[in-house]
Write a protein that holds these residues in place. Structure first.
Motif, PDB file in Angstrom:
ATOM      1  N   CYS A 152      60.710  13.463  27.956  1.00 52.18           N
ATOM      2  CA  CYS A 152      61.981  12.755  27.790  1.00 52.18           C
ATOM      3  C   CYS A 152      63.148  13.590  28.312  1.00 52.18           C
ATOM      4  O   CYS A 152      63.963  13.117  29.123  1.00 52.18           O
ATOM      5  CB  CYS A 152      62.182  12.408  26.317  1.00 52.18           C
ATOM      6  N   TYR A 153      63.230  14.847  27.893  1.00 52.15           N
ATOM      7  CA  TYR A 153      64.332  15.690  28.336  1.00 52.15           C
ATOM      8  C   TYR A 153      64.145  16.151  29.782  1.00 52.15           C
ATOM      9  O   TYR A 153      65.119  16.502  30.459  1.00 52.15           O
ATOM     10  CB  TYR A 153      64.481  16.884  27.406  1.00 52.15           C
ATOM     11  N   SER A 191      68.823  13.718  18.782  1.00 51.87           N
ATOM     12  CA  SER A 191      67.467  14.275  18.733  1.00 51.87           C
ATOM     13  C   SER A 191      66.766  13.893  17.434  1.00 51.87           C
ATOM     14  O   SER A 191      65.539  13.717  17.411  1.00 51.87           O
ATOM     15  CB  SER A 191      67.518  15.795  18.883  1.00 51.87           C
ATOM     16  N   SER A 237      68.044  20.461  21.137  1.00 52.25           N
ATOM     17  CA  SER A 237      67.753  19.043  20.888  1.00 52.25           C
ATOM     18  C   SER A 237      66.269  18.743  21.072  1.00 52.25           C
ATOM     19  O   SER A 237      65.652  18.046  20.253  1.00 52.25           O
ATOM     20  CB  SER A 237      68.591  18.163  21.817  1.00 52.25           C
ATOM     21  N   SER A 238      65.679  19.271  22.150  1.00 52.31           N
ATOM     22  CA  SER A 238      64.242  19.032  22.380  1.00 52.31           C
ATOM     23  C   SER A 238      63.388  19.687  21.302  1.00 52.31           C
ATOM     24  O   SER A 238      62.391  19.107  20.847  1.00 52.31           O
ATOM     25  CB  SER A 238      63.854  19.554  23.762  1.00 52.31           C
ATOM     26  N   GLN A 246      62.073   6.856  26.481  1.00 53.44           N
ATOM     27  CA  GLN A 246      63.250   7.170  27.287  1.00 53.44           C
ATOM     28  C   GLN A 246      64.374   6.169  27.025  1.00 53.44           C
ATOM     29  O   GLN A 246      65.545   6.560  26.862  1.00 53.44           O
ATOM     30  CB  GLN A 246      62.880   7.175  28.764  1.00 53.44           C
ATOM     31  N   PHE A 253      74.603  14.926  20.923  1.00 56.45           N
ATOM     32  CA  PHE A 253      73.278  15.205  21.482  1.00 56.45           C
ATOM     33  C   PHE A 253      72.319  15.696  20.403  1.00 56.45           C
ATOM     34  O   PHE A 253      71.141  15.300  20.373  1.00 56.45           O
ATOM     35  CB  PHE A 253      73.393  16.242  22.602  1.00 56.45           C
ATOM     36  N   HIS A 288      65.648  13.427  31.656  1.00 55.16           N
ATOM     37  CA  HIS A 288      67.099  13.527  31.482  1.00 55.16           C
ATOM     38  C   HIS A 288      67.679  14.605  32.405  1.00 55.16           C
ATOM     39  O   HIS A 288      68.773  14.429  32.964  1.00 55.16           O
ATOM     40  CB  HIS A 288      67.421  13.837  30.024  1.00 55.16           C
ATOM     41  N   VAL A 321      70.515  21.143  25.089  1.00 54.08           N
ATOM     42  CA  VAL A 321      69.295  20.386  25.407  1.00 54.08           C
ATOM     43  C   VAL A 321      68.061  21.097  24.845  1.00 54.08           C
ATOM     44  O   VAL A 321      67.131  20.450  24.340  1.00 54.08           O
ATOM     45  CB  VAL A 321      69.180  20.187  26.931  1.00 54.08           C
ATOM     46  N   TYR A 324      65.754   6.637  23.539  1.00 56.14           N
ATOM     47  CA  TYR A 324      66.526   7.879  23.453  1.00 56.14           C
ATOM     48  C   TYR A 324      67.949   7.670  23.957  1.00 56.14           C
ATOM     49  O   TYR A 324      68.920   8.110  23.322  1.00 56.14           O
ATOM     50  CB  TYR A 324      65.842   8.982  24.265  1.00 56.14           C
TER      51      TYR A 324
END
Length: 210
Positions: A140-141, A116, A167-168, A64, A112, A144, A164, A67
């Motif tokens: 992690c996301y 990733s 990105s994940s 985290q 963003f 977020h 998002v 990131y």
């Protein structure tokens, strides 16, 4: 061998372990160190999974933090260096900043997505296991999402969810690819060669054992 399932694999595993330990003994101090490193690496990938809450929490916190460091770096590269506006914490947690209606919003989206890729490197160095990349990326996301909801309310922007989500997925797939290549590497063990001075003596001992 026993006729029961699973037992021949256990015997083979014990044999491989004994051969590896002999290689450590025969390789001397220098070879022993290399062999122990290889054995520890082998145990990391192929050993039994042990439930270690402290390690898992430490990995989550590390992923985290790294990131957000990587996200801050990409925002500085794409937004801070090319804009007269000063960067603030709102670019990290305000979902309204991710928009396709302005050029600045596109830069935030690219930041963003670029973060990733750096997050995949974090998984490669911190997690090192292919099957755990998805869990840690989603965690992690997920954190977020909670942080964004606490800062500016629950995200209602479609652009935020798409960014998002991509990105994940990118972080997970690239991280799994990197970790898989690492797991597929050959584990080199030093050959169990006797010292040069005792080669004849070792040959005689091996001949008597036959």
């Amino acid at each position: 061998f026993s006729e029961r399932r699973g037992e021949p694999k256990l015997v083979l595993g014990l044999g491989a372990t004994s051969r590896s330990s002999k290689a450590v003994e025969a390789g001397g101090e220098g070879g022993g160190r290399h062999a122990r490193r290889a054995l520890s690496r082998s145990a990391m990938f192929y050993g039994t999974n042990v439930w270690d809450p402290v390690l898992i929490i430490a990995q989550i916190v590390t992923v985290q933090c790294l990131y957000y460091i990587s996200l801050g770096g990409t925002l500085y590269v794409f937004v801070g260096s090319s804009s007269e506006r000063h960067l603030s914490i709102a670019y990290l947690f305000d979902y309204a900043k991710l928009t396709t209606s302005t050029a600045l919003g596109w830069k935030v989206i690219v930041s963003f997505l670029a973060s990733s890729l750096l997050g995949a490197l974090v998984l490669y160095f911190v997690i090192e296991r292919t099957k755990k990349c998805l869990d840690f990326a989603v965690t992690c996301y997920g954190f977020h999402l909670v942080a964004c909801a606490l800062y500016a309310g629950f995200p209602l922007s479609l652009e935020w969810w798409i960014t998002v989500g991509l990105s994940s997925a990118c972080m997970t797939l690239v991280g799994e690819s990197l970790c898989m290549k690492k797991e597929m590497r050959d584990i080199d063990l030093p050959s169990a060669r006797p010292p040069r001075g005792n080669s004849k003596r070792q040959k005689l001992i091996n001949f008597l054992k036959m």
